[in-house]
Scaffold this motif. Structure first.
Motif, mmCIF file in Angstrom:
data_model
loop_
_atom_site.group_PDB
_atom_site.id
_atom_site.type_symbol
_atom_site.label_atom_id
_atom_site.label_comp_id
_atom_site.label_asym_id
_atom_site.label_seq_id
_atom_site.Cartn_x
_atom_site.Cartn_y
_atom_site.Cartn_z
ATOM 1 N N THR A 44 -2.756 -11.425 -9.818
ATOM 2 C CA THR A 44 -2.414 -10.354 -10.745
ATOM 3 C C THR A 44 -1.229 -10.701 -11.638
ATOM 4 O O THR A 44 -1.097 -10.157 -12.732
ATOM 5 C CB THR A 44 -2.085 -9.071 -9.948
ATOM 6 O OG1 THR A 44 -3.139 -8.818 -9.015
ATOM 7 C CG2 THR A 44 -1.947 -7.869 -10.851
ATOM 8 N N GLY A 50 -8.246 -0.686 -1.493
ATOM 9 C CA GLY A 50 -7.841 -0.653 -2.891
ATOM 10 C C GLY A 50 -6.354 -0.769 -3.120
ATOM 11 O O GLY A 50 -5.895 -0.661 -4.258
ATOM 12 N N GLN A 51 -5.590 -0.983 -2.054
ATOM 13 C CA GLN A 51 -4.131 -1.061 -2.166
ATOM 14 C C GLN A 51 -3.666 -2.355 -1.514
ATOM 15 O O GLN A 51 -3.901 -2.571 -0.332
ATOM 16 C CB GLN A 51 -3.463 0.141 -1.493
ATOM 17 C CG GLN A 51 -3.926 1.486 -2.023
ATOM 18 C CD GLN A 51 -3.529 1.705 -3.467
ATOM 19 O OE1 GLN A 51 -2.457 1.282 -3.897
ATOM 20 N NE2 GLN A 51 -4.401 2.350 -4.232
ATOM 21 N N ASP A 52 -3.013 -3.207 -2.286
ATOM 22 C CA ASP A 52 -2.529 -4.469 -1.744
ATOM 23 C C ASP A 52 -1.342 -4.938 -2.572
ATOM 24 O O ASP A 52 -0.799 -4.174 -3.389
ATOM 25 C CB ASP A 52 -3.646 -5.517 -1.722
ATOM 26 C CG ASP A 52 -4.302 -5.718 -3.093
ATOM 27 O OD1 ASP A 52 -3.653 -5.435 -4.125
ATOM 28 O OD2 ASP A 52 -5.460 -6.164 -3.130
ATOM 29 N N SER A 82 0.819 -1.220 0.000
ATOM 30 C CA SER A 82 0.000 0.000 0.000
ATOM 31 C C SER A 82 0.850 1.266 0.000
ATOM 32 O O SER A 82 0.325 2.371 -0.174
ATOM 33 C CB SER A 82 -0.968 0.017 1.187
ATOM 34 O OG SER A 82 -0.276 0.018 2.414
ATOM 35 N N ARG A 135 0.785 -4.308 -10.225
ATOM 36 C CA ARG A 135 0.360 -3.452 -11.348
ATOM 37 C C ARG A 135 1.187 -2.174 -11.411
ATOM 38 O O ARG A 135 1.552 -1.708 -12.500
ATOM 39 C CB ARG A 135 -1.132 -3.120 -11.217
ATOM 40 C CG ARG A 135 -2.045 -4.326 -11.427
ATOM 41 C CD ARG A 135 -3.497 -3.919 -11.524
ATOM 42 N NE ARG A 135 -4.006 -3.413 -10.252
ATOM 43 C CZ ARG A 135 -4.523 -4.168 -9.293
ATOM 44 N NH1 ARG A 135 -4.595 -5.488 -9.451
ATOM 45 N NH2 ARG A 135 -4.983 -3.639 -8.184
ATOM 46 N N ALA A 136 1.509 -1.605 -10.239
ATOM 47 C CA ALA A 136 2.314 -0.381 -10.215
ATOM 48 C C ALA A 136 3.716 -0.633 -10.761
ATOM 49 O O ALA A 136 4.256 0.185 -11.517
ATOM 50 C CB ALA A 136 2.399 0.161 -8.786
ATOM 51 N N THR A 169 1.725 -7.376 -16.624
ATOM 52 C CA THR A 169 1.722 -8.161 -15.389
ATOM 53 C C THR A 169 1.989 -9.636 -15.674
ATOM 54 O O THR A 169 2.450 -10.366 -14.784
ATOM 55 C CB THR A 169 0.393 -8.006 -14.640
ATOM 56 O OG1 THR A 169 -0.687 -8.355 -15.509
ATOM 57 C CG2 THR A 169 0.204 -6.567 -14.159
ATOM 58 N N SER A 174 -2.008 -4.542 -6.274
ATOM 59 C CA SER A 174 -1.847 -3.185 -6.812
ATOM 60 C C SER A 174 -0.375 -2.838 -6.951
ATOM 61 O O SER A 174 0.024 -2.091 -7.854
ATOM 62 C CB SER A 174 -2.565 -2.150 -5.930
ATOM 63 O OG SER A 174 -2.010 -2.086 -4.634
#
Length: 270
Positions: free
Chosen positions: A226, A190-192, A70, A198-199, A208, A195
């Motif tokens: 992901t 929404g942040q894990d 996060s 993906r970032a 990915t 994510s």
């Protein structure tokens, strides 16, 4: 399968042994990835300070994902992205932990606050992240600064029940998932770790599918879903292993190094 351009690993239960040791085999495995032109980084429930001991031995040069991905920090620990738990959700989280009589910790970017210094896992966490906590009687002054809240107990069954109650109480206001059988992590919505995958794909200009992930706990499932090649540790629970495409050896048997060997063999065969 896409050629792997990046490997993202969990830390505790994956990259390090039970006694938090980074083995020679793990260090050599990361060097082998680099020699093959494959990037490497880590994401963990640990705060940024808890990742410092990994940077030099592994030669980390890519952004890392503390607090279950996060937040994102560079190898010099400058903050690149940061998300916090909404204050209302932080208050709800602490209330639920109190109802279950579970020790509560609150992490900000730079500080670790606890409700009691003699908590069952305080000394364990001190050794893990190599940082000391501050005991407080009231978490209220820090609710709007919370990057992660942790519930800690030796009663794994109680923590599993608390996890369900926490998820119901929070809804979409924050994420609640166990990072160990004895830790329940509450992190920003929404942040894990997914994510973070993906970032990193965006930052490196890759898909990915070109990322392999290695982990052992429920909080690693987001990155498994992901990434193109999810690998579970041999010490992972069966439900975590079922979500992976490959299962390696345990973290006590250099399973991380074996996972890297599997990735490199897959590359050579493709």
């Amino acid at each position: 399968m896409s050629r792997i351009a990046l490997v993202i690993s969990d830390v505790d239960g994956t990259l390090v042994t039970k006694d938090k040791r980074l083995t020679e085999a793990a260090q050599k495995a990361v060097a082998r990835l680099r020699g093959a032109g494959i990037g490497f980084t880590v994401t963990s429930s640990r705060p940024p300070v808890g990742m410092r001991m990994l940077v030099d031995p592994l030669g980390l040069d890519l952004p890392m994902g503390p607090f279950n991905g996060s937040s994102i920090v560079d190898p010099q620990f400058a903050v690149l992205e940061q998300h916090r738990i909404p204050a209302t959700a932080a208050a709800i989280s602490l209330k639920v932990l109190a109802e279950f009589a579970i020790d509560a910790w609150l992490f900000t970017t730079d500080h670790w606050f606890v409700d009691r210094l003699d908590g069952d896992y305080v000394a364990h966490e001190q050794g893990t992240i190599q940082a000391d906590p501050t005991a407080v009687d009231d978490f209220s002054p820090y609710l709007d600064q919370a990057c992660k809240i942790v519930g800690s107990t030796t009663d794994a069954a109680l923590l599993a029940r608390c996890e369900q109650a926490m998820q119901q109480a929070l809804g979409t206001q924050a994420l609640a998932v166990r990072s160990q059988s004895y830790y329940l992590d509450i992190t920003p919505p929404g942040q894990d770790k997914g994510s973070f995958v993906r970032a990193m794909a965006r930052r490196l200009g890759i898909t990915t599918d070109a990322i392999a992930t290695i982990g052992d706990m429920q909080n690693d499932l987001a990155m498994f879903k992901t990434s193109g090649l999810p690998i579970a540790m041999g010490n992972a629970t069966p439900d975590v292993q079922r979500q992976a495409r490959h299962v390696t050896a345990s973290n006590e048997d250099d399973g991380f190094a074996a996972a890297v060997e599997f990735i490199l063999k897959q590359q050579a065969a493709s």
